[in-house]
Design an enzyme around this catalytic site. Sequence first.
Site, short mmCIF file in Angstrom:
data_model
loop_
_atom_site.label_atom_id
_atom_site.label_comp_id
_atom_site.label_asym_id
_atom_site.label_seq_id
_atom_site.Cartn_x
_atom_site.Cartn_y
_atom_site.Cartn_z
N ASP A 188 0.86 -1.19 0.00
CA ASP A 188 0.00 0.00 0.00
C ASP A 188 0.90 1.23 0.00
O ASP A 188 2.13 1.12 -0.06
CB ASP A 188 -0.97 -0.01 1.20
CG ASP A 188 -2.31 0.63 0.83
OD1 ASP A 188 -2.30 1.81 0.42
OD2 ASP A 188 -3.35 -0.05 0.94
N HIS A 239 -2.94 3.10 -4.48
CA HIS A 239 -2.34 2.59 -3.24
C HIS A 239 -0.90 2.11 -3.48
O HIS A 239 -0.51 1.05 -2.99
CB HIS A 239 -3.20 1.46 -2.66
CG HIS A 239 -4.50 1.95 -2.08
ND1 HIS A 239 -4.57 2.60 -0.87
CD2 HIS A 239 -5.77 1.92 -2.56
CE1 HIS A 239 -5.84 2.94 -0.62
NE2 HIS A 239 -6.58 2.54 -1.63
N GLU A 247 -9.82 2.48 -5.30
CA GLU A 247 -9.47 3.86 -4.93
C GLU A 247 -8.25 4.38 -5.69
O GLU A 247 -7.23 4.72 -5.10
CB GLU A 247 -9.21 3.92 -3.41
CG GLU A 247 -10.45 3.57 -2.61
CD GLU A 247 -10.23 3.60 -1.11
OE1 GLU A 247 -11.14 4.04 -0.39
OE2 GLU A 247 -9.16 3.18 -0.64
C1 ACM Z 1 -11.00 -0.74 0.36
O1 ACM Z 1 -11.52 -0.71 1.48
N1 ACM Z 1 -10.40 0.33 -0.13
C2 ACM Z 1 -11.01 -1.95 -0.43
#
Ligand code: ACM
Length: 606
Positions: A226, A297, A364
């Site tokens: 991440d 991420h 995201e």
């Molecule tokens: C997530 O909670 N961004 C998968």
Amino acid sequence: MPERHPDAPTDHRSAAAPAPRPELLPQARAFGPAPSGRGPRVLDEETVIEARPGTEGVARWLRSAVGAATGLPLAEAHDDDRAGSDDPAGSKVNGGANRIVLSISPRVERHLGPEGYVYSDGDSDGDGGSDGAALRIEGGSAAGVFWGAQTFRQLLGPEAFRRAPLDTAARERTVPRAVIEDAPRFAWRGMMLDVARHFLPKDGVLRYLDLLAAHKLNVLHLHLTDDQGWRIEIDRYPELTATGAWRERTKLGHRASPLWDERPHGGYYTKDDLREIVAYAAARHITVVPEIDVPGHSQAAIAAYPELGNADVIDTTSLKVWDTWGVNPNVLAPTDTTLRFYEHVLEEVLAVFPAPFVHIGGDECPKDQWKASATAQARIAELGLAGEDELQSWFIRHFDRWLADRGRRLIGWDEILEGEDPREPGAGRGGPSSPGLTPGAAVSSWRGYAGGIAAARAGHDVVMCPEQQVYLDHRQHASPDEPVPIGFVRTLEDVYRFEPVPPELTEEQATHVLGTQANVWTEVMDSQARVDYQVFPRLAAFAEVAWSRLPPPADRDHQDFLRRMTVHYTRLDALGVAYRPPGGPHPWQKRPGVLGRPIDGAPPNV
Ligand code: ACM
């Protein structure tokens, strides 16, 4: 009680009052009548384990875990201990009844599936004699035998969850007689552990595998990368861990908090650590699904290799591993360099993780840098895409096909359904198909049920993990005493009433719901004790949802669940789990002054 399994022993004296049901968690599917007039089974130093072909690993686990807790050797049966046949009444030879017989039965597999088991310690050899029959655990496969062994451990009592006997002088243990047939509702009973935001050292991961096994959960989804850290050693790209596995400081609490933990934080798993984790999981019939999150991420990877970022938009050489939380604008550049880099990474991932599924994230990914990037725009034009959303789908499709070519299946967060494949106009989220994904691609439905419904309707498999129900980072109570409270209030009862299969799906579409998963994001969990607090006791409720065939949410017997929980807390105590007590946190579990972000009222996505 559902249809009896033909192998389930019958007690011929069942006219007697029914025995109280054992306090199992998760609840078993069906109980046969336990015998009257017989005391509990006595286990002693003579008790042997007869492991029939394919069950040797379960015998090893029993010997190491239950053997350590009881102090009993649980030695291997020798030939003269054996019944020598499938005679369920056992044998009168030495050790004949003082045996635990483990076996794989095609009949159990047919009736209860590969993970089903029949546990029988209720009948005798019918002659009323004192020796009776062996304790038998028959599984549809070794996994079924293993889940039956977990039931045996629960029947033994909380002390069976310790690592050494409390009374070292005791030479005997007793276990109540029971006849049980059991099988899971779902094949995917998972927990996602975010080891990127806060690293959990290897021992902690192994410990969580034991905790999952004790709850008959069988998937550990490891979120390995991440913005805040890269946790898997990659030989070809050593900077991923040399630079990417640690950060200089860490935001303490929600991102709006003014507080910092000024200590450097980091760590990573070597390939050997991960091979050990995978093997330890396999011995517990747990699959480890690795996640390499792309194209969002990814700041830790860009900090290590700046060429992975959108260098025509920002100075990627100035990026460091991120020290705070939220959705990060610094995403991967959609270039051939990036594709080749992650193919090389995934080659090493595949060599360590044998799981059929590899999670590639996909969640995201803000598109601002792609909008501003001449390189990204040129790629959009070259591929004839309508815009940045399609560029993301193109990126995901690339790895979908790449994995499929290697015999693996992609799984991604539900954003992988967004965007369209220009070769398949009209496809997309909620549409008749998914944007050009291979049929084997699967979806982790996290933003509610909608992504999972769309995926199942398009014929894709789904793991239901909606944030509104099973994000265990969310607070467990409305009290301000909850440590670093974030998200919605989701109590133990709320999780118990979670239903993974949405009513909108037809029976055929519902077969695509592989199962369900609880997700544990660790931004505000900086230690194992904090993880334990958020995860337990709610994981016990989740395990029952995933394993047991419960009635619809409103009809679930929450009182019976709580009754069994009172016993289960004593198992968790024996295991050393720092759960949230029913009355609220212990003083040392509070985090006064550390800002959270409680969300009141209805969650945004319902
Ligand atoms: C997530 O909670 N961004 C998968």
